[in-house]
Design a protein around this motif. Structure first.
Motif, short mmCIF file in Angstrom:
data_model
loop_
_atom_site.label_atom_id
_atom_site.label_comp_id
_atom_site.label_asym_id
_atom_site.label_seq_id
_atom_site.Cartn_x
_atom_site.Cartn_y
_atom_site.Cartn_z
N LYS A 69 35.87 -2.25 37.85
CA LYS A 69 37.31 -2.06 38.20
C LYS A 69 38.02 -3.26 37.46
O LYS A 69 39.41 -3.23 37.65
CB LYS A 69 37.44 -2.04 39.54
N SER A 70 37.53 -4.26 36.80
CA SER A 70 38.15 -5.16 36.24
C SER A 70 37.33 -5.95 35.21
O SER A 70 36.14 -5.61 35.15
CB SER A 70 38.59 -6.35 37.20
N ARG A 71 38.26 -6.80 34.46
CA ARG A 71 37.63 -7.45 33.32
C ARG A 71 36.81 -8.70 34.08
O ARG A 71 36.25 -9.55 33.02
CB ARG A 71 38.40 -7.86 32.19
N ASP A 72 36.97 -9.18 35.23
CA ASP A 72 36.06 -10.22 35.73
C ASP A 72 34.60 -10.27 35.34
O ASP A 72 34.02 -9.33 35.73
CB ASP A 72 36.52 -10.40 37.30
#
Lengths: 356, 356
Positions: free
Chosen positions: A203-206
């Motif tokens: 859901k994110s680039r973290d």
């Protein structure tokens, strides 16, 4: 110095390897390796989980203890740990093993950073994010402590199906994700199916989020040690290390945005050393998937050997693993010629493989 | 260099400590600590098992994670890890933790050598001899690898009731066995009862047999690392390290007689550094129980502090542990004066103890 290596990207960092190098092997497992046909890092599916600890045992003892024979593919190609073993013995380099999420603990001393085996990314999230944070912190301590007296840390890996999780991480980061394989016929279709399904959860680039969804525990160990080091780091491996080099870059550039982070992030200098067999792999694309770091492709000259298990490497079997390319470069940097290295490697092969 | 130390036996080895020192803390447990009244290395009996991992956490983080406060005696005297923490921070020395038979694993990276907690020597044999052999081998690897770049290895311990197992080992070896204690009133009668009963099981002078009957797992870790080292070793501790120094001497002189032994035994140079509080302990007799090795007694000057928990050390409480004496000597050897050291130690005390 032997020149049986090629600078593929950036600068030649070989000279650095004649200084005080510490070699760290991060070993772990992902249950992704249980997907039929995805890996040949084990003579049969039941043996795959023993490959990382057996590789570690081979490096210290010259034989394995957890299984009665060295790890091999189902058609008998031996583990690249043979190459690493030969190189480390020649240069007498300090070696540490890190348990980066093993199913079976090795019968050698190992550093524990609190990681468990990674889940099958086809089915579910790989790891809990809290576990990643804590293990990353502990791995950084190891990198920091070891870099106090070392001039360079070389980090290697052994994790069956690690190219699949590497591919998933590359895709999740929005990078090209063609990755290599220990087989001459890369099982691209199986890998793509696993990667596509797994990456849908991202859901994110973290970095920690990506690893927790589609990565594996070895990435956490390698990344943490590298980020903790105050000295240059050489990642010894193929497409897996390319993925980890991207993760390290993300961490180095993004860390300021994370709230309440008290952790020190060193601006570590990262290079990659791998075998020319990975770089020549047409099914992968080591060069274009790697970030802008120094990359050297090392030629162990295995097409010249009469030993069938080693000659197979030059035909695209196995190709890399257990830091074989980096370890060979380490030998070259310390004055061993390709010819000498090949002779020593053949002696290891006779003693460890043929006399079994 | 500060001269707040005294050469008790042999030569002054302090200058060696201005070179590249690696500090290794071996932590473990013996169920002998469950005997009522035998140890105060924990605020209450339930907390004793947390003391070694909490000491390790304190050294890396400056606070503990396994328990919400630093280890202390029931009457509130804090762990000597405070002293070690202060010294290692001042000299920025690499630190490694070795799991030498823990009940509770520390929340830090640690090296595992395959040891389990030692049994209560009053009731039964401490450990299986096969486990000792295997862990000794693994500990030797650690000593060997670390000694490749270090000039000196300093080894410390944290194991509640370790002075009792040390006494038993000394008696089994036919040595004097007056041993120190973390209490000002050494519970000699309890210790003697345990030691007498345990030593009745000892049938030979073989080192591994003696440890398996009346020793503890920390002895195996310390001894193995020392014997594996190719560089001088400083044992940082009191009467426990005196016992281990005897064990190392036995191994070095007797090893040829053991059948089928393929292991390398380095002729390691062993010294001992401890606090003057141990040497001044009249209930023990550090000097006469030690073998002929260099021994230095270090004076941290704690009678000069206003901090009650530290001042108590100068009155015979706690006295030593977690390599406090050796770590203080390390600070002195690197140009820290006793006055500076005391100031830094008091700052650690304020931050770690008073602000809890």
């Amino acid at each position: 110095m032997s020149h049986h290596y090629t600078v593929i990207k950036g600068e030649d960092f070989t000279e650095m390897l004649s200084k005080k190098v510490v070699f760290i092997l991060c070993i772990g497992n992902t249950k992704t390796a249980e997907i039929p046909g995805i890996t040949v890092a084990g003579a049969n599916p039941d043996l795959i989980k023993f490959t990382p600890p057996a590789d570690a045992e081979l490096l210290y003892y010259g034989y394995c203890k957890s299984i009665p024979f060295p790890p091999a593919t189902p058609d008998g190609k031996p583990t690249p740990a043979l190459i690493t073993y030969t190189a480390l013995k020649l240069v007498n380099c300090p070696l540490f093993i890190v348990n980066s999420g093993l199913i079976v603990k090795p019968k050698v001393p190992y550093i524990d950073i609190g990681l468990s085996v990674g889940e099958n990314i086809l089915k579910r999230s790989a790891m809990k994010i809290e576990n990643i944070r804590e293990a990353f912190k502990r791995a950084k301590i190891i990198g920091n402590e070891i870099s106090k007296y070392a001039d360079v840390i070389m980090i290697a890996e052994s994790i069956p199906a690690g190219t699949t999780t590497a591919g998933a991480v590359l895709k999740a980061l929005g990078k090209k994700f063609a990755v290599s394989s220990s087989m001459p016929e890369n099982p691209i279709n199986i890998k793509l199916k696993v990667i596509d399904k797994a990456v849908k959860r991202v859901k994110s680039r973290d970095v920690f989020h990506i690893i927790s969804e589609v990565g594996d525990p070895v990435m956490v160990g390698v990344m943490g040690i590298a980020i903790g080091s105050k000295k240059p780091v050489v990642l010894a491996g193929g497409t897996q290390m390319a993925a980890i080099a991207h993760l390290i870059n993300e961490i180095k550039t993004k860390i300021e945005t994370e709230a309440k982070r008290d952790d020190e992030i060193n601006d570590v200098n990262v290079s990659i050393a791998t075998t020319k067999y990975v770089v020549e792999d047409r099914s992968a694309d080591m060069i274009s998937i790697s970030p802008d770091v120094n990359i050297i492709a090392v030629d162990p000259g295995l097409e010249k050997t009469s030993k069938p298990g080693l000659k197979a490497y030059a035909k695209g079997f196995v190709k890399e693993g257990v830091g074989a390319g980096g370890a060979t470069l380490l030998a070259y940097a310390n004055g061993i010629t390709q010819k000498q290295f090949l002779k020593e490697l053949e002696e290891s092969y006779v003693r460890i493989i043929e006399k079994q």
